[in-house]
Motif scaffolding. Structure first.
Motif, PDB file in Angstrom:
ATOM      1  N   GLN A  62       0.845  -1.199   0.000  1.00 51.48           N
ATOM      2  CA  GLN A  62       0.000   0.000   0.000  1.00 51.48           C
ATOM      3  C   GLN A  62       0.875   1.242   0.000  1.00 51.48           C
ATOM      4  O   GLN A  62       1.744   1.412   0.862  1.00 51.48           O
ATOM      5  CB  GLN A  62      -0.922   0.019   1.212  1.00 51.48           C
ATOM      6  CG  GLN A  62      -1.765   1.301   1.235  1.00 51.48           C
ATOM      7  CD  GLN A  62      -2.921   1.257   2.180  1.00 51.48           C
ATOM      8  OE1 GLN A  62      -2.885   0.541   3.180  1.00 51.48           O
ATOM      9  NE2 GLN A  62      -3.969   2.005   1.887  1.00 51.48           N
ATOM     10  N   TRP A  63       0.645   2.130  -0.966  1.00 50.76           N
ATOM     11  CA  TRP A  63       1.420   3.381  -1.029  1.00 50.76           C
ATOM     12  C   TRP A  63       0.886   4.372  -0.028  1.00 50.76           C
ATOM     13  O   TRP A  63      -0.318   4.469   0.184  1.00 50.76           O
ATOM     14  CB  TRP A  63       1.337   4.000  -2.433  1.00 50.76           C
ATOM     15  CG  TRP A  63       1.854   3.136  -3.527  1.00 50.76           C
ATOM     16  CD1 TRP A  63       1.137   2.612  -4.548  1.00 50.76           C
ATOM     17  CD2 TRP A  63       3.202   2.686  -3.718  1.00 50.76           C
ATOM     18  NE1 TRP A  63       1.933   1.861  -5.370  1.00 50.76           N
ATOM     19  CE2 TRP A  63       3.210   1.899  -4.884  1.00 50.76           C
ATOM     20  CE3 TRP A  63       4.390   2.876  -3.028  1.00 50.76           C
ATOM     21  CZ2 TRP A  63       4.368   1.292  -5.367  1.00 50.76           C
ATOM     22  CZ3 TRP A  63       5.543   2.276  -3.506  1.00 50.76           C
ATOM     23  CH2 TRP A  63       5.528   1.494  -4.662  1.00 50.76           C
ATOM     24  N   VAL A  64       1.801   5.118   0.580  1.00 51.28           N
ATOM     25  CA  VAL A  64       1.390   6.212   1.454  1.00 51.28           C
ATOM     26  C   VAL A  64       0.991   7.396   0.585  1.00 51.28           C
ATOM     27  O   VAL A  64      -0.004   8.064   0.809  1.00 51.28           O
ATOM     28  CB  VAL A  64       2.544   6.587   2.406  1.00 51.28           C
ATOM     29  CG1 VAL A  64       2.214   7.846   3.173  1.00 51.28           C
ATOM     30  CG2 VAL A  64       2.846   5.430   3.344  1.00 51.28           C
ATOM     31  N   GLN A 230      -3.660   2.203  -5.110  1.00 56.65           N
ATOM     32  CA  GLN A 230      -3.127   2.506  -3.792  1.00 56.65           C
ATOM     33  C   GLN A 230      -2.677   1.215  -3.110  1.00 56.65           C
ATOM     34  O   GLN A 230      -1.662   1.150  -2.458  1.00 56.65           O
ATOM     35  CB  GLN A 230      -4.245   3.167  -2.972  1.00 56.65           C
ATOM     36  CG  GLN A 230      -3.767   3.862  -1.736  1.00 56.65           C
ATOM     37  CD  GLN A 230      -3.260   5.248  -2.057  1.00 56.65           C
ATOM     38  OE1 GLN A 230      -3.732   5.890  -2.985  1.00 56.65           O
ATOM     39  NE2 GLN A 230      -2.280   5.694  -1.305  1.00 56.65           N
ATOM     40  N   ARG A 261       5.639   3.514   1.921  1.00 55.69           N
ATOM     41  CA  ARG A 261       4.706   2.424   1.633  1.00 55.69           C
ATOM     42  C   ARG A 261       4.558   1.537   2.858  1.00 55.69           C
ATOM     43  O   ARG A 261       5.363   1.579   3.781  1.00 55.69           O
ATOM     44  CB  ARG A 261       5.215   1.593   0.469  1.00 55.69           C
ATOM     45  CG  ARG A 261       6.456   0.773   0.864  1.00 55.69           C
ATOM     46  CD  ARG A 261       6.767  -0.293  -0.161  1.00 55.69           C
ATOM     47  NE  ARG A 261       7.914   0.030  -1.008  1.00 55.69           N
ATOM     48  CZ  ARG A 261       7.966  -0.266  -2.292  1.00 55.69           C
ATOM     49  NH1 ARG A 261       6.956  -0.831  -2.874  1.00 55.69           N
ATOM     50  NH2 ARG A 261       9.041   0.009  -2.987  1.00 55.69           N
TER      51      ARG A 261
ATOM     52  N   ALA B 109      -2.785   4.307   5.151  1.00 60.57           N
ATOM     53  CA  ALA B 109      -1.422   4.087   5.626  1.00 60.57           C
ATOM     54  C   ALA B 109      -1.123   5.150   6.688  1.00 60.57           C
ATOM     55  O   ALA B 109      -1.341   6.328   6.457  1.00 60.57           O
ATOM     56  CB  ALA B 109      -0.439   4.202   4.474  1.00 60.57           C
ATOM     57  N   VAL B 110      -0.660   4.712   7.836  1.00 63.27           N
ATOM     58  CA  VAL B 110      -0.298   5.630   8.912  1.00 63.27           C
ATOM     59  C   VAL B 110       1.221   5.739   8.952  1.00 63.27           C
ATOM     60  O   VAL B 110       1.913   4.719   8.998  1.00 63.27           O
ATOM     61  CB  VAL B 110      -0.798   5.110  10.278  1.00 63.27           C
ATOM     62  CG1 VAL B 110      -0.381   6.066  11.395  1.00 63.27           C
ATOM     63  CG2 VAL B 110      -2.301   4.916  10.266  1.00 63.27           C
ATOM     64  N   THR B 111       1.728   6.976   8.906  1.00 61.30           N
ATOM     65  CA  THR B 111       3.175   7.153   9.046  1.00 61.30           C
ATOM     66  C   THR B 111       3.443   7.803  10.402  1.00 61.30           C
ATOM     67  O   THR B 111       3.136   8.970  10.599  1.00 61.30           O
ATOM     68  CB  THR B 111       3.724   8.054   7.923  1.00 61.30           C
ATOM     69  OG1 THR B 111       3.175   7.607   6.680  1.00 61.30           O
ATOM     70  CG2 THR B 111       5.235   7.991   7.861  1.00 61.30           C
ATOM     71  N   PRO B 119       5.856   2.770   8.489  1.00 65.42           N
ATOM     72  CA  PRO B 119       4.439   3.027   8.200  1.00 65.42           C
ATOM     73  C   PRO B 119       3.643   1.723   8.295  1.00 65.42           C
ATOM     74  O   PRO B 119       4.193   0.649   8.064  1.00 65.42           O
ATOM     75  CB  PRO B 119       4.452   3.523   6.754  1.00 65.42           C
ATOM     76  CG  PRO B 119       5.845   3.957   6.485  1.00 65.42           C
ATOM     77  CD  PRO B 119       6.718   3.118   7.372  1.00 65.42           C
ATOM     78  N   GLN B 121      -0.614  -0.144   8.017  1.00 68.15           N
ATOM     79  CA  GLN B 121      -1.961  -0.014   7.457  1.00 68.15           C
ATOM     80  C   GLN B 121      -2.998  -0.063   8.574  1.00 68.15           C
ATOM     81  O   GLN B 121      -2.863  -0.868   9.480  1.00 68.15           O
ATOM     82  CB  GLN B 121      -2.217  -1.243   6.576  1.00 68.15           C
ATOM     83  CG  GLN B 121      -2.483  -0.946   5.144  1.00 68.15           C
ATOM     84  CD  GLN B 121      -2.664  -2.226   4.339  1.00 68.15           C
ATOM     85  OE1 GLN B 121      -2.770  -3.323   4.883  1.00 68.15           O
ATOM     86  NE2 GLN B 121      -2.712  -2.085   3.048  1.00 68.15           N
ATOM     87  N   LEU B 181      -1.846  10.536   7.921  1.00 64.54           N
ATOM     88  CA  LEU B 181      -2.594   9.485   7.219  1.00 64.54           C
ATOM     89  C   LEU B 181      -2.456   9.719   5.725  1.00 64.54           C
ATOM     90  O   LEU B 181      -2.674  10.845   5.252  1.00 64.54           O
ATOM     91  CB  LEU B 181      -4.072   9.543   7.594  1.00 64.54           C
ATOM     92  CG  LEU B 181      -4.421   9.502   9.090  1.00 64.54           C
ATOM     93  CD1 LEU B 181      -5.908   9.806   9.298  1.00 64.54           C
ATOM     94  CD2 LEU B 181      -4.096   8.125   9.666  1.00 64.54           C
ATOM     95  N   ARG B 182      -2.041   8.675   4.988  1.00 61.40           N
ATOM     96  CA  ARG B 182      -1.902   8.804   3.531  1.00 61.40           C
ATOM     97  C   ARG B 182      -0.985   9.970   3.174  1.00 61.40           C
ATOM     98  O   ARG B 182      -1.240  10.672   2.206  1.00 61.40           O
ATOM     99  CB  ARG B 182      -3.247   9.082   2.878  1.00 61.40           C
ATOM    100  CG  ARG B 182      -4.125   7.889   2.624  1.00 61.40           C
ATOM    101  CD  ARG B 182      -5.369   8.384   1.947  1.00 61.40           C
ATOM    102  NE  ARG B 182      -5.588   7.749   0.660  1.00 61.40           N
ATOM    103  CZ  ARG B 182      -6.118   8.382  -0.375  1.00 61.40           C
ATOM    104  NH1 ARG B 182      -6.425   9.646  -0.294  1.00 61.40           N
ATOM    105  NH2 ARG B 182      -6.319   7.750  -1.509  1.00 61.40           N
ATOM    106  N   GLY B 183       0.022  10.209   3.992  1.00 65.94           N
ATOM    107  CA  GLY B 183       0.973  11.264   3.682  1.00 65.94           C
ATOM    108  C   GLY B 183       0.501  12.664   4.033  1.00 65.94           C
ATOM    109  O   GLY B 183       1.147  13.644   3.688  1.00 65.94           O
ATOM    110  N   GLU B 228     -10.593   5.109  -1.789  1.00 65.90           N
ATOM    111  CA  GLU B 228     -11.385   4.003  -2.314  1.00 65.90           C
ATOM    112  C   GLU B 228     -11.932   3.106  -1.222  1.00 65.90           C
ATOM    113  O   GLU B 228     -11.321   2.956  -0.162  1.00 65.90           O
ATOM    114  CB  GLU B 228     -10.522   3.166  -3.255  1.00 65.90           C
ATOM    115  CG  GLU B 228     -10.424   3.753  -4.627  1.00 65.90           C
ATOM    116  CD  GLU B 228      -9.665   2.824  -5.538  1.00 65.90           C
ATOM    117  OE1 GLU B 228     -10.024   1.639  -5.592  1.00 65.90           O
ATOM    118  OE2 GLU B 228      -8.708   3.296  -6.173  1.00 65.90           O
TER     119      GLU B 228
END
Lengths: 408, 440
Positions: A62-64, A230, A261, B109-111, B119, B121, B181-183, B228
């Motif tokens: 999964q891409w960030v 994604q 990712r 995705a959590v960073t 990171p 999910q 979240l998601r960058g 999505e």
């Protein structure tokens, strides 16, 4: 051996005899249906996926970052990286694969704008490396060539330039006729797509016994796309005996190549299989335990009640022995008695087993019990009951003839 | 007197240890097997939100019409279990229920800010603010976002305590902090306390018994960002290119729940749905008569098949097995009691009334049942432990034994063995004192 005295003695112990017979009948009914479910679920969890699972592992990536242009470039870079790793035979990226329980379907049709679909089938995306990575057996036609493969952003639906289908799907679409040169329509698409190859087998992603997918288990269509999303899967085939090592190396180099990712659930396909069928195997294990317990309870019950009867009839047995009955005759007496009761129960049990099966077909979508299950189940229980009565019978046979004289 | 009978029972059990242990084992195994499966079954069919289950309704709208039948994803009523984005927006705009929320599951995705951590999910859910009040979601810190945030103007999130602990360390109030979240950075407005409705009634598409998602975002924001769905999506027509074509399409991928506290409101909402579908027909979107449905939580669980076929099969088989064990125990108790005719005769001759004989044996049977029940409890615990080991994590969550179940197990065992002993006891009470004395 005379049946008449046994029957008249049974009449005096009517209720106990009825209880044993009922217990036997229920035991047989439950046993047969349990064994049948066990056999079915075992067969289910051993269904081939079509892939040569040994040596294949799956990475859920999964891409960030979410920008689409970056995704395409990153995917190409990752694939080049994975294929260049030592110990890797081949690799590709996809939306879904067997045993993941996650994927999508489409109607596979012979005409554009068909109202009802000809065959429902699972959609897999792969480039020209897909077949080799999964180890799919091409039985006719050819693999994709690189000029047919396009990038496909996940949300879009695009017309494929060619498809590869499974043998089962080909059978359903073309009724066994030749596939070479044939075309199909995918639901809601107006252009026809040429079928360039047929693979022997490729299971749909869903593995449930009765749920979604179970009615079209081997209908799959492979479209020549690189899936840009994604979240998606990398599938990698490692050289023999290098799986663990290659898995570690793949994880390390993917992270080093691009840190933005999440690599979730890197697992061999064999592990995906175990996960997919865990509940089915659990069910078979539980049922096996239940069956074993059931048989032991029934056997122990027979031991218990027969022992009581032996105690109850000590004097009579003594008298019979004094009148010249052999030990063998006493043992045979108890065995015959047991046989009469248990066979009565067994006959009821066979019908009960079939009845229970019919009920389960109606309510639980279970398949029909093969006819030989019930007699075999009945015979097993009959033999077990004979074994169970042996010990009390031998104790009866050891009652000394003198007892009759002494106690009167 | 009760003590006397109990002593008698204990004595008699000791005298016939072999048979007594057979009876106890039979009852114990039967109870163990049936309680093991019943525990699982009860968890599957439990009411996940008992205080409100009659006031919360899942909404279904037929946006495919009769031709949707060919997609063979619908049910016998020809209705889909989710709705399209168009309908989700339409229903949210109308605000015809006291509270309502469209929702869908996604994955983020959590960073972590701490660069030592990789990171990872997390499952997330896009919802409206009403979601939290409607489903009585408990908060540890902060609370739901305001109605103005439903418009999707701000990067805000509500997270679970578990996620808060994982990213920021344990026991910190993280309201106001930023999470990537998601960058992108999101401001945390609330931290949820432990909340685990089983089954996860509001979305049964994946992991029906699993915990709820760990991040909650405003629905409109998630849509604007093109997040999505990670759940199921079914389409009855072609999709064009890009996210906007999905939003315009008749694909179904969104769940919709409404809170209607009174039956009057429920009736009114049913009417509203009918009117809504009729309007859609009027504007040419549907060319079939309105076909909508409202189901409360319990009806929804039954309809969606929250209880698996496997579980029902297991319960059936276990109770069949319990029946076998009881028949077995009954036969043994019968033999045991009839073996004691001499003793009963003596007691009768010495002046014991029939009732006293009955009491004695009922207590004895109850005692056996109690011991069998204890054995059954041990076996249930072992059985549930075994189920956790052999089943997937999702199904394995259903194997918690609570004190009520434990009490119930003992009661069932006692009742079962007394029930099994009733006929033998009645027979024992019929024994004539004189006959047996003469025979002896």
């Amino acid at each position: 051996m005379q049946i008449r005295p046994i029957l008249s003695s049974l009449r005096r112990n009517k209720l106990s005899a009825i209880l044993i017979a009922l217990q036997i009948a229920l035991t047989i009914a439950i046993l047969c249906n349990c064994l049948f479910v066990i056999q079915q679920r075992l067969a289910l969890s051993q269904r081939p996926s079509g892939a040569a699972e040994e040596g294949v592992f799956v990475i859920n990536n999964q891409w960030v970052d979410e920008k689409e242009t970056n995704l395409t470039a990153s995917l190409h870079a990752d694939l080049a990286l994975l294929r260049s790793l030592p110990g890797v035979i081949d690799a590709y990226a996809t939306n879904s694969l067997p045993l993941t329980n996650h994927g999508s379907t489409v109607g596979c049709n012979l005409q554009p704008d068909q109202v009802s679909v000809t065959a429902r089938c699972a959609v897999y995306f792969a480039d020209e490396h897909g077949l080799q990575t999964l180890g799919l057996k091409l039985i006719s036609g050819r693999n994709f060539v690189s000029s047919e493969v396009n990038d496909l952003p996940s949300i879009d639906s695009a017309q494929a330039s060619a498809v590869i289908i499974t043998r089962e799907l080909a059978q359903q679409l073309f009724q066994g006729g030749p596939v070479a040169g044939r075309s199909i329509y995918l639901q809601f698409q107006s252009q026809r797509i040429q079928v360039v190859g047929v693979v022997d087998k490729l299971q749909v992603p869903w593995t449930s016994a009765t749920g979604w997918g179970s009615t079209f288990n081997d209908n799959s269509v492979i479209e020549p796309f690189r899936y840009i999303a994604q979240s998606f899967y990398y599938v990698v085939r490692a050289k023999p005996n290098q799986l663990a090592q290659v898995m570690r190396e793949a994880h390390r180099s993917l992270i080093n190549g691009n840190r933005a990712r999440v690599l979730e659930r890197i697992r061999p396909l064999s592990e995906a299989r175990a996960d997919a069928y865990r509940d089915d195997r659990g069910l078979t294990l539980i049922l096996t335990v239940v069956c074993t317990a059931l048989l032991s309870v029934t056997a122990l019950g027979i031991v218990g009640i027969s022992s009581y009867w032996v105690v109850q009839r000590r004097r009579q047995i003594g008298i019979r022995r004094a009148l010249g009955a052999t030990r063998r005759a006493i043992v045979e007496y108890f065995q015959t008695e047991n046989l009469i009761i248990v066979s009565t129960g067994a006959v009821i049990g066979v019908f009960l087993a079939l009845g229970l099966n019919l009920w389960m077909i109606r309510n639980y979508a279970l398949a029909r019990l093969p006819l030989y299950y019930a007699p075999i189940g009945a015979l097993t229980v009959l033999l077990l009951a004979q074994l169970a009565v042996l010990w009390p019978a031998q104790r009866a046979a050891s009652i000394p003839p003198a007892l009759a004289v002494r106690e009167s | 007197m009760f003590n006397y009978y109990l002593t008698m029972a204990a004595l008699s059990l000791k005298r016939n240890l072999a048979v007594t242990s057979l009876i106890v084992t039979a009852i114990g195994i039967g109870i163990g097997a049936s309680m093991t499966t019943l525990t699982m079954f009860r968890a599957m069919s439990a009411d996940p939100i008992p205080q409100k289950s009659a006031q919360l309704f899942a909404v279904q709208i037929d946006n495919w019409g009769p031709s949707g039948k060919t997609l063979d994803t619908g049910d016998s009523e020809h209705l889909q279990k989710q709705i399209s984005y168009t309908d989700a927006v339409g229903l949210m705009k109308a605000r015809a229920a006291r509270r309502q929320s469209a929702m869908y599951a996604t994955t983020l995705a959590v960073t972590p800010a701490n660069s030592q951590l990789e990171p990872f999910q997390v499952p997330a859910r896009a919802v409206y603010a009403d979601f939290f009040t409607m489903f009585d979601v408990p908060f540890l810190y902060g609370g739901p976002w305001g109605a103005q945030d439903d418009a999707g103007g701000a990067a805000i999130a509500i997270i679970t305590q578990e996620l808060s602990d994982r990213v920021f360390g344990a026991a910190i109030n993280t309201v106001g902090k930023l999470i990537n979240l998601r960058g992108q950075n999101y401001t945390i407005v609330g931290v949820m306390n432990k909340w685990n409705p089983v089954p996860k009634f509001f979305d049964l598409n994946r992991e029906k018994y699993g915990p709820p998602e760990q991040v909650f975002l405003p629905f409109t924001w998630a849509i604007d960002k093109g997040m999505e769905s990670s759940g199921s999506r079914n389409c009855a027509g072609p999709l064009g290119r890009g996210w906007s074509s999905l939003l315009r399409s008749e694909c179904i991928w969104i769940q919709f729940w409404a809170e209607l506290p009174t039956s009057r409101e429920a009736v009114q909402y049913r009417d509203f749905l009918h009117r809504y579908a009729a309007e859609q027909r009027a504007v040419g979107r549907f060319n079939w008569p309105p076909h909508t449905r409202l189901r409360d939580v319990r009806a929804w669980l039954v309809y969606s098949g929250a209880v698996t076929t496997e579980a029902r099969l297991l319960v059936l088989i276990s109770f069949g097995f319990l029946l076998v064990c009881l028949l077995n125990a009954m036969g043994l108790i019968l033999a045991k009691i009839l073996g004691r005719t001499a003793e009963i005769s003596v007691r009768r001759a010495l002046g014991a009334a029939r009732r006293e004989i009955c009491t004695q044996f009922v207590i004895e049977a109850g005692f056996i049942g109690f011991i069998g029940g204890l054995l059954g409890l041990v076996l249930t615990a072992i059985g549930l432990f075994g189920l956790r080991e052999v089943l997937s994590a999702d199904a394995g969550r259903l194997t918690q034994l609570d004190p009520v179940d434990m009490g119930l197990t003992l009661l069932i065992a006692i009742a079962a063995s007394v029930g099994a002993a009733l006929y033998p006891i009645w027979r024992a009470a019929q024994i004539q004192p004189a006959w047996q004395l003469k025979a002896g």
